[in-house]
Motif scaffolding. Structure first.
Motif, short mmCIF file in Angstrom:
data_model
loop_
_atom_site.label_atom_id
_atom_site.label_comp_id
_atom_site.label_asym_id
_atom_site.label_seq_id
_atom_site.Cartn_x
_atom_site.Cartn_y
_atom_site.Cartn_z
N ASP A 10 49.80 -45.30 13.89
CA ASP A 10 48.99 -44.16 14.32
C ASP A 10 49.63 -43.39 15.46
O ASP A 10 49.21 -42.30 15.78
N SER A 11 50.65 -43.92 16.09
CA SER A 11 51.30 -43.20 17.19
C SER A 11 52.50 -42.43 16.67
O SER A 11 53.45 -43.00 16.13
N VAL A 12 52.45 -41.12 16.86
CA VAL A 12 53.56 -40.28 16.39
C VAL A 12 54.82 -40.61 17.18
O VAL A 12 55.93 -40.49 16.69
N LEU A 14 55.73 -43.62 18.30
CA LEU A 14 56.34 -44.80 17.72
C LEU A 14 57.04 -44.44 16.41
O LEU A 14 58.20 -44.80 16.18
N SER A 16 58.19 -41.58 15.37
CA SER A 16 59.40 -40.77 15.56
C SER A 16 60.53 -41.61 16.11
O SER A 16 61.69 -41.45 15.74
N SER A 17 60.17 -42.52 17.02
CA SER A 17 61.20 -43.36 17.61
C SER A 17 61.88 -44.22 16.54
O SER A 17 63.11 -44.30 16.48
N ASN A 60 47.00 -52.53 14.52
CA ASN A 60 45.81 -51.89 15.05
C ASN A 60 45.86 -50.38 14.84
O ASN A 60 46.55 -49.67 15.57
N MET A 61 45.15 -49.90 13.80
CA MET A 61 45.17 -48.46 13.49
C MET A 61 43.76 -48.04 13.12
O MET A 61 42.99 -48.84 12.62
N PRO A 62 43.43 -46.75 13.35
CA PRO A 62 42.10 -46.29 12.91
C PRO A 62 42.05 -46.19 11.38
O PRO A 62 43.09 -46.25 10.72
N THR A 88 52.11 -55.04 18.87
CA THR A 88 52.08 -55.75 20.15
C THR A 88 51.32 -57.06 20.00
O THR A 88 51.30 -57.88 20.90
N GLU A 100 49.26 -64.27 5.46
CA GLU A 100 48.44 -64.49 4.28
C GLU A 100 48.28 -63.22 3.47
O GLU A 100 48.19 -63.25 2.24
N PHE A 111 60.39 -53.20 21.04
CA PHE A 111 61.55 -53.73 20.33
C PHE A 111 62.81 -53.01 20.77
O PHE A 111 62.75 -51.91 21.31
N ILE B 6 61.37 -37.25 21.71
CA ILE B 6 60.35 -38.31 21.78
C ILE B 6 59.43 -38.06 22.98
O ILE B 6 58.22 -38.17 22.89
N LEU B 9 57.05 -35.33 22.22
CA LEU B 9 55.97 -35.81 21.35
C LEU B 9 55.00 -36.67 22.14
O LEU B 9 53.79 -36.61 21.97
N GLU B 13 50.96 -36.32 22.45
CA GLU B 13 50.10 -37.41 21.98
C GLU B 13 49.28 -37.98 23.12
O GLU B 13 48.07 -38.18 23.00
N ARG B 43 41.87 -48.70 21.56
CA ARG B 43 43.06 -48.31 20.80
C ARG B 43 43.79 -47.18 21.52
O ARG B 43 45.02 -47.14 21.55
N HIS B 46 45.68 -48.59 24.35
CA HIS B 46 46.73 -49.41 23.78
C HIS B 46 47.90 -48.55 23.30
O HIS B 46 49.07 -48.84 23.58
N THR B 47 47.56 -47.46 22.60
CA THR B 47 48.62 -46.59 22.09
C THR B 47 49.34 -45.88 23.22
O THR B 47 50.55 -45.71 23.17
N SER B 51 53.31 -46.13 23.51
CA SER B 51 54.14 -44.94 23.43
C SER B 51 54.87 -44.69 24.74
O SER B 51 56.02 -44.25 24.75
N ILE B 54 57.94 -46.79 24.72
CA ILE B 54 59.03 -46.24 23.90
C ILE B 54 59.69 -45.08 24.62
O ILE B 54 60.89 -44.89 24.58
#
Lengths: 125, 704
Positions: A10-12, A14, A16-17, A60-62, A88, A100, A111, B6, B9, B13, B43, B46-47, B51, B54
């Motif tokens: 959900d993070s643009v 992340l 894009s990276s 974890n995403m909407p 994370t 599973e 990372f 980045i 962006l 964001e 969330r 967290h995001t 981000s 990164i």
């Protein structure tokens, strides 16, 4: 095998990276912002004859989380596409759930770019 | 080195996420048990953390991490939502905002990290993120906490097959649970049960779904499962909101098959089998010969298209692009107007008549289409006021807390749309008015109760569209405006003569006088008037107006009227000598040709005009702008009566040419600012006409 990697997060930032890193390493990258759009994207790509060589997904995403995404993916035509979870989350229970559901690998954020490329190479050449 | 793309962006964001975070936290105060809301907030934090990592902003990662921990404590139920937690979270949102500002101005985050605000926010957050000690596990624990709110939990667990070998028993867990509250329902999930030949009595095949009512926190329930948590899946959810009088409201939306499987009456595969035997409605209809296959296919295709459209209903567009588009469409409209005029003239010259002018008809059609296009482009710039209004929740909350008052902000008409530029410029005036209402309008709870009002005051913020303009109202149920005090203050300051008798409406208008905003007035005059002149000026710069209504003891209402867009003004074209000028229609009261006795000179060269008994200044436009004209006698000219901040005045022009929807072109970018002129527009014949600013003209001519 296809050099196409689908990134579901959900993070643009992340996405894009990962995209920049993988594109530099010569991969082609497609994006989706949650599990639901991820499933749609897989369908769309496969209909266009471009089956992703692998998928990198967040947990974890909407709308639809990563675990559900993997479960649903494994029910359909995307069954044989390996999924690397990039998150994370490092709790054993979550990892277990991912395993599973059918995840092929688990990489914890943050990372290193080299590390990511190495893991991706295992799945896609 | 992090890719600059980045970082770019990330800034976009993170700003969205911070806004989401702030709005969520404010809403959380009203809906502290909304799990979905808590998840969304968590969330977002967290995001932001991920981000920021990164993008290489370590300070932001560290800070967001502490916020995330606090939110996690709220999410897992170990901390209850309290005003203090909300404040701490909002404080940290402010720190995140400061960090974003630093990033945008290209500065390092190290200084923010050591700012007192940051440290204060961190300290506040850390008090909440510490793990709460588990309450004692004893059979009478439920009695000790009576009086707390009872919550309903759904506990789903599926333990490892060989759990019996470890001396565990799922039934014992359920019994242990019943020590802490009331078991409402238990369902067994038998979907994994093997056939009889393969059945091993030493293995556990069933999962369980328990609905449990208790006053205990989540941690107590988790404790029950502590020793089996590593060997299976346990999911504990607060489902209080799903239950009403012991009935699971979610059952209403469930399919029959799901309910039957849930109560373990039948296995899921039986439902699947039954469903598979069903035929789609389209197929049934085709078989019955009611419709043809093609009709069903096309209906399905239509459904699919509509679903896709619904999913992609909006895109983000740079406002610069919209402005350029708007400008180009403006040019197009002007161009078409010129062509229309030319074609009429040419046709008349060639054929000596304007009848059967096909060219003219075609051009008029073009004119119509381009105007429609202009209107549509204008609509694109319109955004709902909701996002702006929502921001004020925070303003009201913070100020009310600071002043120890209780104030509810109610909003309506938030879907009303306004030009984006207008909304941006409206934020400050609105904030000012709302703060005024909280500060000076709404009384302290004790005072309110003494007056027979509810302890909590209410501020209504309402937006609506009325006849080509937008009306925004800020209404409070406070003490109203003290007209006598304002009148005295104004007399004291000499703003009005001692003997003046004013209507309430006139007195309210005194609020907007600059003089009334002195510190003393704050205490004397219930404080209204602080910077109200600035509010009025801001709104007038948007070509809007503001009015006040108030009832002593009942409350006050501020009414703001604004034009739908800033890009276009309804204008009246007037001529002075060779020049054509445009006057905004809103300012024009009437026009007249004065008689000989109507114009009087007074000392200091100033002239006055008598309009049916009302005397007002007369300004000669040609003198003010040094235009050449042969018309210097007011009796041969037309006088436009204009309404301005200080009252009415007459503006002398040679002639009135007609009304025009003027597309405003800004002059400031290309020329120095000219007093008395607010912009320019292009006339049908291609000439440029300056748009006059009636307030400035009055100031210039009368040296106010």
């Amino acid at each position: 095998m296809s050099g196409l990697v689908l990134v579901v997060d959900d993070s643009v930032v992340l996405r894009s990276s990962v995209k920049f890193t993988l594109e530099e390493a010569g991969y082609e990258v497609a994006e989706a912002d949650n599990g639901k759009t991820g499933l749609d994207k897989v369908k769309e790509l496969m209909l266009a004859g471009k089956r992703p060589g692998m998928i990198i997904s967040d947990v974890n995403m909407p709308v639809m989380d990563g675990i559900t995404f993997i479960k649903e993916l494994k029910q359909g035509a995307g069954k044989f596409i390996p999924v690397l979870v990039l998150t994370t989350e490092s709790q054993p229970a979550m990892k277990q759930a991912g395993k599973e559901a059918g995840a092929a690998g688990w990489l914890v954020k943050p990372f290193k770019n080299d590390q990511l490329i190495q893991v991706v190479r295992k799945f896609v050449r | 080195m992090v890719n600059p793309k980045i970082v770019e962006l990330f800034i976009v964001e993170a700003e969205e996420l911070i806004a989401e975070l702030e709005d969520g936290i404010v809403s959380l105060e009203e809906r502290p048990n909304d799990d979905e809301l808590i998840n969304t907030i968590f969330r977002a934090a967290h995001t932001i953390k991920g981000s920021a990592g990164i993008s290489g902003f370590a300070e932001m990662v560290d800070f967001a991490h502490v916020l995330e921990n606090t939110l996690e404590a709220v999410r897992n139920g170990s901390k209850q939502v309290s005003p203090d937690i909300i404040s701490a979270c909002l404080q940290s949102v402010d720190v995140l905002k400061t960090m974003m500002n630093m990033l945008q101005s290209g500065r390092s985050l190290t200084e923010v990290a050591v700012m007192p605000e940051t440290l204060a926010a961190l300290t506040a957050l850390k008090t909440f993120s510490k793990a709460e000690s588990h309450p004692p596990v004893s059979s009478d624990a439920s009695k000790a906490t009576t009086g707390k709110k009872r919550r309903i939990w759904q506990i789903q667990f599926r333990l490892n097959e060989d759990i019996f070998m470890n001396g565990q028993d799922p039934a014992m867990l359920i019994v242990e649970l019943s020590d802490f509250g009331k078991i409402i329902e238990v369902h067994a999930d038998c979907s994994a049960l093997p056939s009889f030949e393969n059945f091993n009595p030493l293995k556990l095949y069933t999962g369980f779904n328990v609905i449990f009512e208790s006053e205990q926190p989540r941690s107590t329930i988790e404790n029950v499962f502590l020793f089996v948590s590593d060997t299976g899946e346990i999911d504990i959810q607060d489902v209080t909101h799903q239950f009403k009088d012991g009935v699971n409201l979610n059952d209403a939306d469930k399919k029959l098959g799901e309910l039957l499987v849930e109560t373990a009456s039948i296995p899921p595969y039986a439902v699947q089998k039954a469903l598979a035997a069903q035929k789609p409605v389209g197929q049934l209809l085709v078989e019955q010969g009611v419709v043809r296959q093609e009709t069903v296919d096309s209906a399905l295709a239509r459904q699919k298209t509509a679903q896709e459209m619904k999913n992609n209903s909006s895109i983000r567009v740079d406002t610069d692009k919209l402005d350029r588009l708007m400008n180009l469409v403006g040019e197009l409209v002007t161009g078409v107007a010129q062509v229309t005029q030319l074609s009429h003239t040419l046709f008349a010259e060639k054929f000596g008549t304007t009848e059967n002018d096909e060219m003219g008809a075609a051009v008029e059609f073009l004119d119509q289409v381009s105007r429609d296009l202009q209107e549509q482009v204008m609509l694109v710039r319109m955004v709902p006021v909701e996002a702006t209004f929502t921001r004020f929740k925070r303003v009201v909350r913070d100020l009310a807390r600071e002043l120890k008052k209780e104030v509810h902000l109610k909003m309506s008409g938030t879907e009303t749309e306004l030009d984006k530029n207008v909304i941006e410029k409206l934020v400050d005036p609105l904030k000012h008015l709302i703060r005024n209402s909280v500060d000076h309008g709404i009384e302290a709870p004790k005072e309110r109760i003494a007056k027979g009002k509810p302890a909590a005051g209410t501020i209504n913020l309402n937006a609506k569209q009325r006849e080509g303009s937008i009306v925004i109202e800020i209404e409070d149920d406070g003490k109203g405006i003290d007209t006598a005090a304002i009148l005295n203050k104004a007399k004291e300051q000499g703003s009005i003569p001692e003997s003046a008798e004013l209507s309430d409406k006139d007195i309210f208008n005194l609020l907007f006088l600059p003089g009334l905003s002195t510190a003393k007035a704050v205490t004397d005059v219930s404080g209204r008037g602080v910077g109200m002149d600035v509010v009025k000026r801001n709104i007038e710069s948007l070509r809007g107006s503001i009015d006040v209504e108030s009832m002593p003891g009942k409350g006050s209402k501020f009414i703001i009227r604004l034009p739908l867009t800033l890009a276009i003004v309804e204008g009246m074209n007037v001529r002075v000598g060779e020049e054509v000028l445009t006057i905004p229609l809103l300012s024009i009261v009437e026009q007249m040709r004065p008689g000989e006795n109507d114009v009087k000179s007074v000392e200091g060269k100033k002239e006055l005009i008598n309009v049916r008994g009302q005397v007002m200044p007369l300004i000669r436009l040609h003198e003010l702008f040094s235009f050449h004209t042969d018309n210097t006698d007011p009796c041969d000219s037309l006088v436009m009566i204009l309404e301005s901040e200080q009252g009415k005045y007459g503006l002398m022009v040679d002639d009135v040419l007609g009304q025009q929807q003027a597309v405003i072109k800004s002059l400031d970018k290309n020329f120095t600012k000219i007093d008395g002129v607010s912009g320019a527009t292009i006339l049908g014949d291609g000439r440029v006409s300056l748009i006059l600013d009636p307030h400035k003209i009055e100031q210039m001519a009368l040296h106010l």
